[in-house]
Write an enzyme that holds these catalytic residues in place. Structure first.
Site, mmCIF file in Angstrom:
data_model
loop_
_atom_site.group_PDB
_atom_site.id
_atom_site.type_symbol
_atom_site.label_atom_id
_atom_site.label_comp_id
_atom_site.label_asym_id
_atom_site.label_seq_id
_atom_site.Cartn_x
_atom_site.Cartn_y
_atom_site.Cartn_z
ATOM 1 N N ASN A 1 0.714 -1.152 0.189
ATOM 2 C CA ASN A 1 0.095 -0.084 -0.006
ATOM 3 C C ASN A 1 0.914 1.121 0.057
ATOM 4 O O ASN A 1 2.015 1.160 0.715
ATOM 5 C CB ASN A 1 -1.146 0.021 1.237
ATOM 6 C CG ASN A 1 -0.433 -0.100 2.559
ATOM 7 O OD1 ASN A 1 0.580 -1.028 2.647
ATOM 8 N ND2 ASN A 1 -0.945 0.293 3.307
ATOM 9 N N CYS B 1 -4.053 0.466 -2.315
ATOM 10 C CA CYS B 1 -3.974 -0.708 -1.654
ATOM 11 C C CYS B 1 -2.905 -1.533 -2.203
ATOM 12 O O CYS B 1 -2.565 -1.406 -3.589
ATOM 13 C CB CYS B 1 -5.235 -1.389 -1.539
ATOM 14 S SG CYS B 1 -6.449 -0.483 -0.872
ATOM 15 N N GLU C 1 -3.014 -4.499 -3.028
ATOM 16 C CA GLU C 1 -3.583 -5.389 -4.000
ATOM 17 C C GLU C 1 -3.598 -4.801 -5.503
ATOM 18 O O GLU C 1 -3.249 -5.407 -6.325
ATOM 19 C CB GLU C 1 -5.016 -5.806 -3.669
ATOM 20 C CG GLU C 1 -5.205 -6.937 -2.344
ATOM 21 C CD GLU C 1 -5.279 -6.080 -1.275
ATOM 22 O OE1 GLU C 1 -4.778 -4.963 -1.166
ATOM 23 O OE2 GLU C 1 -5.824 -6.455 -0.250
ATOM 24 N N CYS D 1 -9.943 -4.915 0.067
ATOM 25 C CA CYS D 1 -11.308 -4.093 0.230
ATOM 26 C C CYS D 1 -11.988 -4.170 -0.902
ATOM 27 O O CYS D 1 -11.787 -4.897 -1.875
ATOM 28 C CB CYS D 1 -10.757 -2.735 0.265
ATOM 29 S SG CYS D 1 -10.077 -1.837 -1.427
ATOM 30 N N CYS E 1 -10.590 -3.196 -4.501
ATOM 31 C CA CYS E 1 -9.526 -4.146 -4.779
ATOM 32 C C CYS E 1 -10.388 -5.416 -5.257
ATOM 33 O O CYS E 1 -9.740 -6.184 -6.229
ATOM 34 C CB CYS E 1 -8.549 -4.513 -3.647
ATOM 35 S SG CYS E 1 -7.579 -3.329 -3.267
#
Ligand code: THU
Length: 127
Positions: free
Chosen positions: A40, A51, A53, A84, A87
């Protein structure tokens, strides 16, 4: 330890999280077995934070990878940290119903399918 988890763990060390102190690492294995990592990266505006991901997905795409087998997400939480909502959407669009390994710093792991986390996804097939 699974090489994918290890890669996500190492990526987490690069997290830029001065506002939340919540460091996350992600790793994505492509169809050729290559591993793409992300962490992140926070921003003082907060809203521009990205993020781990999505960093991993965008790095992989920008380097020409197109098919993915597995993803791993590592954070320092007892209850394993899932991606989240934003993502999940991005992972779905680029990776489909990928296998997702959630892990923490103490050896805790759980493997789920993205479809379990995003049961009725919107994607380009609707357009
Ligand atoms: N974060 C991630 O990188 N991935 C997740 O799966 C959850 C949240 C980041 C965003 C922000 O930098 C910090 O964690 C706190 O939300």
């Amino acid at each position: 330890m699974d090489a994918l988890i290890q890669a996500a763990l190492a990526a987490r060390d690069h997290a830029h999280a001065p506002f939340s102190q919540f460091k996350v690492g992600a790793a994505l294995e492509d169809a050729a077995g290559r591993i793409h990592t992300g962490c992140n990266v926070e921003n003082a505006t907060y809203g521009l934070t990205i993020c781990a991901e999505r960093v991993a997905v965008f790095k992989a795409i920008s380097e020409g990878a197109r098919e993915f087998r597995r993803a791993a997400v590592v954070a320092d939480t007892g209850t394993l940290t899932p991606p989240c909502g934003a993502c999940r959407q991005v992972l779905w669009e680029f990776c489909g119903d990928i296998e997702l390994v959630l892990a923490n710093l103490h050896g805790g792991t759980e493997t789920v399918r993205l479809k379990e986390l995003l049961p009725r996804p919107f994607d380009a097939s609707f357009l």
